[in-house]
Scaffold this motif. Structure first.
Motif, PDB file in Angstrom:
ATOM      1  N   GLU A 154      15.498 -52.054 -74.648  1.00 56.93           N
ATOM      2  CA  GLU A 154      15.003 -50.952 -75.475  1.00 56.93           C
ATOM      3  C   GLU A 154      14.252 -49.983 -74.583  1.00 56.93           C
ATOM      4  N   SER A 155      14.653 -48.736 -74.605  1.00 56.83           N
ATOM      5  CA  SER A 155      14.036 -47.711 -73.770  1.00 56.83           C
ATOM      6  C   SER A 155      12.767 -47.205 -74.429  1.00 56.83           C
ATOM      7  N   PRO A 189      24.245 -53.102 -69.223  1.00 61.12           N
ATOM      8  CA  PRO A 189      23.312 -52.669 -68.177  1.00 61.12           C
ATOM      9  C   PRO A 189      23.744 -51.393 -67.464  1.00 61.12           C
ATOM     10  N   SER A 190      25.026 -51.063 -67.517  1.00 64.66           N
ATOM     11  CA  SER A 190      25.475 -49.828 -66.875  1.00 64.66           C
ATOM     12  C   SER A 190      24.990 -48.591 -67.629  1.00 64.66           C
ATOM     13  N   SER A 191      24.508 -48.780 -68.865  1.00 64.11           N
ATOM     14  CA  SER A 191      23.967 -47.668 -69.656  1.00 64.11           C
ATOM     15  C   SER A 191      22.472 -47.488 -69.445  1.00 64.11           C
ATOM     16  N   VAL A 192      21.896 -48.352 -68.600  1.00 63.49           N
ATOM     17  CA  VAL A 192      20.446 -48.352 -68.363  1.00 63.49           C
ATOM     18  C   VAL A 192      20.169 -47.877 -66.945  1.00 63.49           C
ATOM     19  N   ALA A 195      19.580 -43.950 -69.665  1.00 63.44           N
ATOM     20  CA  ALA A 195      20.026 -43.029 -68.613  1.00 63.44           C
ATOM     21  C   ALA A 195      19.741 -41.590 -69.002  1.00 63.44           C
ATOM     22  N   SER A 196      19.907 -41.269 -70.295  1.00 64.56           N
ATOM     23  CA  SER A 196      19.709 -39.881 -70.720  1.00 64.56           C
ATOM     24  C   SER A 196      18.254 -39.452 -70.546  1.00 64.56           C
TER      25      SER A 196
END
Length: 220
Positions: free
Chosen positions: A104-105, A115-118, A159-160
């Motif tokens: 959770e960001s 994990p590739s989205s983090v 990432a965003s």
């Protein structure tokens, strides 16, 4: 204000607790992590007052390669995997790599299982550090900074949000999650104070505003 924080905030509040800020807390934490206290044992407000105010330096000579990362670490492949494991839940491995879990960001409240989205965010970005004193370090010290797991410097976020932040300081960018501002400002100050990095006048004024009204819960 009672807000449940993710793993990123846990380590940072433990640092604040170690710095003997024994007042009531702005947010409750579960299972705080132990982090080293600052050498002077002062409060976040005291540390902010001790930061040197200076104009941002030039970017001449800057490259991310001047901050070597990610280093190999223990049973994990590298520092990135270590942070993913620390900040996630239900972690899955393939060898030493983290290949699954839940994150959770804290910047924007978004959740991920891939994990590739983090991204692993540097609380004080590398380019900002360069402009505030790291340009005078050697690459070994810059590597220590880029891989620092002892201060509240490295965290798994969306990432965003990481890319929206870029190399901006708090006077230029703040997390969309406003309830995280107290923690964010405290983390920023703790990192800059430990590494003796400078702040701009706008940066210091914004940090002062962000910390105004924040209270900190002592670790039980």
């Amino acid at each position: 204000m009672r807000t449940r924080l993710g793993p990123r905030a846990l380590g940072a509040l433990a640092l604040v607790a170690a710095l003997t800020l024994g007042a009531a807390g702005c947010v409750p934490l579960e299972e705080p992590e132990e982090l080293p206290s600052s050498s002077d044992g002062g409060s976040i407000t005291q540390m902010l007052s001790e930061l040197t105010v200076a104009e941002a330096g030039a970017m001449r000579g800057y490259s991310r390669s001047r901050f070597p990362h990610w280093r190999k670490t223990g049973q994990n492949c590298d520092v990135r995997d270590t942070v993913l494991e620390r900040d996630g839940k239900d972690i899955k491995h393939s060898g030493c790599n983290v290949v699954g879990g839940r994150w959770e960001s804290v910047y924007d409240g978004r959740s991920f299982t891939d994990p590739s989205s983090v991204d692993i965010d540097h609380m004080v970005p590398l380019a900002n550090a360069w402009r505030s004193g790291a340009d005078e370090w050697d690459d070994s010290k810059r590597g220590d900074f880029a891989n620092d797991l002892d201060r509240p410097q490295l965290f798994a976020v969306s990432a965003s949000s990481n890319r929206a932040k870029g190399d901006q300081d708090p006077s230029q960018w703040k997390p969309p999650n406003r309830s995280y501002w107290c923690q964010y400002a405290g983390d920023w100050v703790a990192v800059k104070h430990h590494w003796q990095l400078t702040v701009t006048s706008a940066e210091k004024a914004t940090l002062t505003d962000m910390l105004e009204g924040c209270t900190w819960e002592s670790k039980p």
